[in-house]
Scaffold this motif. Sequence first.
Motif, PDB file in Angstrom:
ATOM      1  N   GLY A  64       0.766  -1.230   0.000  1.00  0.00           N
ATOM      2  CA  GLY A  64       0.000   0.000   0.000  1.00  0.00           C
ATOM      3  C   GLY A  64       0.798   1.281   0.000  1.00  0.00           C
ATOM      4  O   GLY A  64       0.221   2.369  -0.055  1.00  0.00           O
ATOM      5  N   GLY A  65       2.100   1.198   0.039  1.00  0.00           N
ATOM      6  CA  GLY A  65       2.899   2.417  -0.012  1.00  0.00           C
ATOM      7  C   GLY A  65       2.796   3.063  -1.373  1.00  0.00           C
ATOM      8  O   GLY A  65       2.220   2.527  -2.311  1.00  0.00           O
ATOM      9  N   GLY A  66       3.378   4.241  -1.489  1.00  0.00           N
ATOM     10  CA  GLY A  66       3.361   4.949  -2.759  1.00  0.00           C
ATOM     11  C   GLY A  66       3.622   6.416  -2.546  1.00  0.00           C
ATOM     12  O   GLY A  66       4.206   6.818  -1.541  1.00  0.00           O
ATOM     13  N   SER A  67       3.165   7.208  -3.493  1.00  0.00           N
ATOM     14  CA  SER A  67       3.386   8.643  -3.450  1.00  0.00           C
ATOM     15  C   SER A  67       2.072   9.383  -3.257  1.00  0.00           C
ATOM     16  O   SER A  67       1.021   8.933  -3.728  1.00  0.00           O
ATOM     17  N   ALA A  68       2.148  10.505  -2.568  1.00  0.00           N
ATOM     18  CA  ALA A  68       0.974  11.340  -2.351  1.00  0.00           C
ATOM     19  C   ALA A  68       1.412  12.788  -2.247  1.00  0.00           C
ATOM     20  O   ALA A  68       2.570  13.079  -1.926  1.00  0.00           O
ATOM     21  N   GLN A  69       0.489  13.678  -2.503  1.00  0.00           N
ATOM     22  CA  GLN A  69       0.720  15.097  -2.288  1.00  0.00           C
ATOM     23  C   GLN A  69       0.475  15.418  -0.818  1.00  0.00           C
ATOM     24  O   GLN A  69      -0.280  14.714  -0.128  1.00  0.00           O
ATOM     25  N   ALA A  70       1.102  16.464  -0.351  1.00  0.00           N
ATOM     26  CA  ALA A  70       0.821  16.927   1.007  1.00  0.00           C
ATOM     27  C   ALA A  70      -0.676  17.192   1.150  1.00  0.00           C
ATOM     28  O   ALA A  70      -1.298  17.766   0.253  1.00  0.00           O
ATOM     29  N   GLY A  71      -1.211  16.726   2.263  1.00  0.00           N
ATOM     30  CA  GLY A  71      -2.644  16.833   2.498  1.00  0.00           C
ATOM     31  C   GLY A  71      -3.432  15.638   2.015  1.00  0.00           C
ATOM     32  O   GLY A  71      -4.626  15.522   2.312  1.00  0.00           O
ATOM     33  N   GLY A  72      -2.782  14.767   1.278  1.00  0.00           N
ATOM     34  CA  GLY A  72      -3.444  13.595   0.744  1.00  0.00           C
ATOM     35  C   GLY A  72      -3.481  12.433   1.717  1.00  0.00           C
ATOM     36  O   GLY A  72      -3.127  12.577   2.894  1.00  0.00           O
ATOM     37  N   SER A  73      -3.882  11.273   1.203  1.00  0.00           N
ATOM     38  CA  SER A  73      -4.072  10.092   2.043  1.00  0.00           C
ATOM     39  C   SER A  73      -3.475   8.861   1.371  1.00  0.00           C
ATOM     40  O   SER A  73      -3.411   8.772   0.139  1.00  0.00           O
ATOM     41  N   LEU A  74      -3.049   7.934   2.213  1.00  0.00           N
ATOM     42  CA  LEU A  74      -2.623   6.605   1.778  1.00  0.00           C
ATOM     43  C   LEU A  74      -3.071   5.605   2.827  1.00  0.00           C
ATOM     44  O   LEU A  74      -3.224   5.954   4.010  1.00  0.00           O
ATOM     45  N   ARG A  75      -3.220   4.364   2.394  1.00  0.00           N
ATOM     46  CA  ARG A  75      -3.605   3.299   3.318  1.00  0.00           C
ATOM     47  C   ARG A  75      -2.617   2.156   3.170  1.00  0.00           C
ATOM     48  O   ARG A  75      -2.435   1.615   2.076  1.00  0.00           O
ATOM     49  N   LEU A  76      -2.002   1.782   4.275  1.00  0.00           N
ATOM     50  CA  LEU A  76      -1.073   0.660   4.302  1.00  0.00           C
ATOM     51  C   LEU A  76      -1.768  -0.570   4.873  1.00  0.00           C
ATOM     52  O   LEU A  76      -2.602  -0.447   5.774  1.00  0.00           O
ATOM     53  N   SER A  77      -1.399  -1.731   4.345  1.00  0.00           N
ATOM     54  CA  SER A  77      -1.948  -2.990   4.827  1.00  0.00           C
ATOM     55  C   SER A  77      -0.817  -3.918   5.249  1.00  0.00           C
ATOM     56  O   SER A  77       0.269  -3.890   4.663  1.00  0.00           O
ATOM     57  N   CYS A  78      -1.102  -4.741   6.234  1.00  0.00           N
ATOM     58  CA  CYS A  78      -0.124  -5.704   6.727  1.00  0.00           C
ATOM     59  C   CYS A  78      -0.836  -7.025   6.956  1.00  0.00           C
ATOM     60  O   CYS A  78      -1.812  -7.071   7.717  1.00  0.00           O
ATOM     61  N   VAL A  79      -0.357  -8.074   6.317  1.00  0.00           N
ATOM     62  CA  VAL A  79      -0.917  -9.407   6.527  1.00  0.00           C
ATOM     63  C   VAL A  79       0.021 -10.169   7.457  1.00  0.00           C
ATOM     64  O   VAL A  79       1.230 -10.250   7.212  1.00  0.00           O
ATOM     65  N   VAL A  80      -0.545 -10.733   8.512  1.00  0.00           N
ATOM     66  CA  VAL A  80       0.217 -11.418   9.552  1.00  0.00           C
ATOM     67  C   VAL A  80       0.056 -12.925   9.396  1.00  0.00           C
ATOM     68  O   VAL A  80      -1.071 -13.431   9.415  1.00  0.00           O
ATOM     69  N   SER A  81       1.186 -13.616   9.268  1.00  0.00           N
ATOM     70  CA  SER A  81       1.141 -15.074   9.071  1.00  0.00           C
ATOM     71  C   SER A  81       2.253 -15.726   9.890  1.00  0.00           C
ATOM     72  O   SER A  81       3.172 -16.340   9.343  1.00  0.00           O
ATOM     73  N   THR A  82       2.195 -15.609  11.206  1.00  0.00           N
ATOM     74  CA  THR A  82       3.259 -16.123  12.073  1.00  0.00           C
ATOM     75  C   THR A  82       3.081 -17.593  12.407  1.00  0.00           C
ATOM     76  O   THR A  82       4.000 -18.221  12.946  1.00  0.00           O
ATOM     77  N   GLY A  83       1.882 -18.119  12.135  1.00  0.00           N
ATOM     78  CA  GLY A  83       1.589 -19.472  12.572  1.00  0.00           C
ATOM     79  C   GLY A  83       0.766 -19.507  13.841  1.00  0.00           C
ATOM     80  O   GLY A  83       0.237 -20.560  14.207  1.00  0.00           O
ATOM     81  N   TYR A  84       0.699 -18.381  14.514  1.00  0.00           N
ATOM     82  CA  TYR A  84      -0.169 -18.211  15.679  1.00  0.00           C
ATOM     83  C   TYR A  84      -1.407 -17.427  15.259  1.00  0.00           C
ATOM     84  O   TYR A  84      -1.394 -16.738  14.245  1.00  0.00           O
ATOM     85  N   PRO A  85      -2.486 -17.484  16.037  1.00  0.00           N
ATOM     86  CA  PRO A  85      -3.653 -16.672  15.694  1.00  0.00           C
ATOM     87  C   PRO A  85      -3.261 -15.200  15.618  1.00  0.00           C
ATOM     88  O   PRO A  85      -2.683 -14.657  16.556  1.00  0.00           O
ATOM     89  N   SER A  86      -3.563 -14.564  14.490  1.00  0.00           N
ATOM     90  CA  SER A  86      -3.094 -13.185  14.301  1.00  0.00           C
ATOM     91  C   SER A  86      -3.660 -12.260  15.362  1.00  0.00           C
ATOM     92  O   SER A  86      -3.013 -11.279  15.754  1.00  0.00           O
ATOM     93  N   GLY A  87      -4.857 -12.560  15.839  1.00  0.00           N
ATOM     94  CA  GLY A  87      -5.480 -11.715  16.849  1.00  0.00           C
ATOM     95  C   GLY A  87      -4.801 -11.753  18.196  1.00  0.00           C
ATOM     96  O   GLY A  87      -5.085 -10.920  19.063  1.00  0.00           O
ATOM     97  N   SER A  88      -3.897 -12.688  18.398  1.00  0.00           N
ATOM     98  CA  SER A  88      -3.189 -12.809  19.666  1.00  0.00           C
ATOM     99  C   SER A  88      -1.982 -11.885  19.751  1.00  0.00           C
ATOM    100  O   SER A  88      -1.365 -11.754  20.807  1.00  0.00           O
ATOM    101  N   HIS A  89      -1.637 -11.261  18.641  1.00  0.00           N
ATOM    102  CA  HIS A  89      -0.432 -10.437  18.592  1.00  0.00           C
ATOM    103  C   HIS A  89      -0.751  -8.955  18.728  1.00  0.00           C
ATOM    104  O   HIS A  89      -1.722  -8.474  18.144  1.00  0.00           O
ATOM    105  N   ALA A  90       0.121  -8.225  19.401  1.00  0.00           N
ATOM    106  CA  ALA A  90       0.161  -6.776  19.211  1.00  0.00           C
ATOM    107  C   ALA A  90       0.900  -6.527  17.896  1.00  0.00           C
ATOM    108  O   ALA A  90       1.876  -7.221  17.583  1.00  0.00           O
ATOM    109  N   VAL A  91       0.422  -5.547  17.146  1.00  0.00           N
ATOM    110  CA  VAL A  91       1.015  -5.232  15.843  1.00  0.00           C
ATOM    111  C   VAL A  91       1.245  -3.723  15.782  1.00  0.00           C
ATOM    112  O   VAL A  91       0.446  -2.942  16.311  1.00  0.00           O
TER     113      VAL A  91
END
Length: 125
Positions: A8-35
């Motif tokens: 989700g990275g990229g370029s934006a103008q000042a004042g603009g918006s971006l959204r980053l995503s992270c997929v967690v695949s540690t082998g443990y339930p993802s909800g058990s982790h602080a991220v």
Amino acid sequence: QVPVAESGGGSAQAGGSLRLSCVVSTGYPSGSHAVAWFRQVPGKEREGVASINSNFEPDYANSVKGRFTISRDNAKNSVFLEMNSLKPDDTAMYYCAVSRRSRGAGLATRRYDWWGQGTQVTVSS
């Protein structure tokens, strides 16, 4: 499978918006982790931007409070960083990090155990 994968990275103008995503695949339930999301520019230390614990409680660096929002969707094993009102100072490589802890990890790099490869965010004035 990569334990942590950002997108989700990229370029934006000042004042603009971006959204980053992270997929967690540690082998443990993802909800058990602080991220968390960290960022780093060349020549500077990596700094914490936002974190979210297993109770969905967020924590933010002062520099992004009111502009960035961290959220998670455990059904999708994903954590998101919505970045609004972007500034040139937000330009950095952004990293998603996952802790073995469910809570109490905060924004300290030493408390995170898995790291993604990073995604570049560039904000122009």
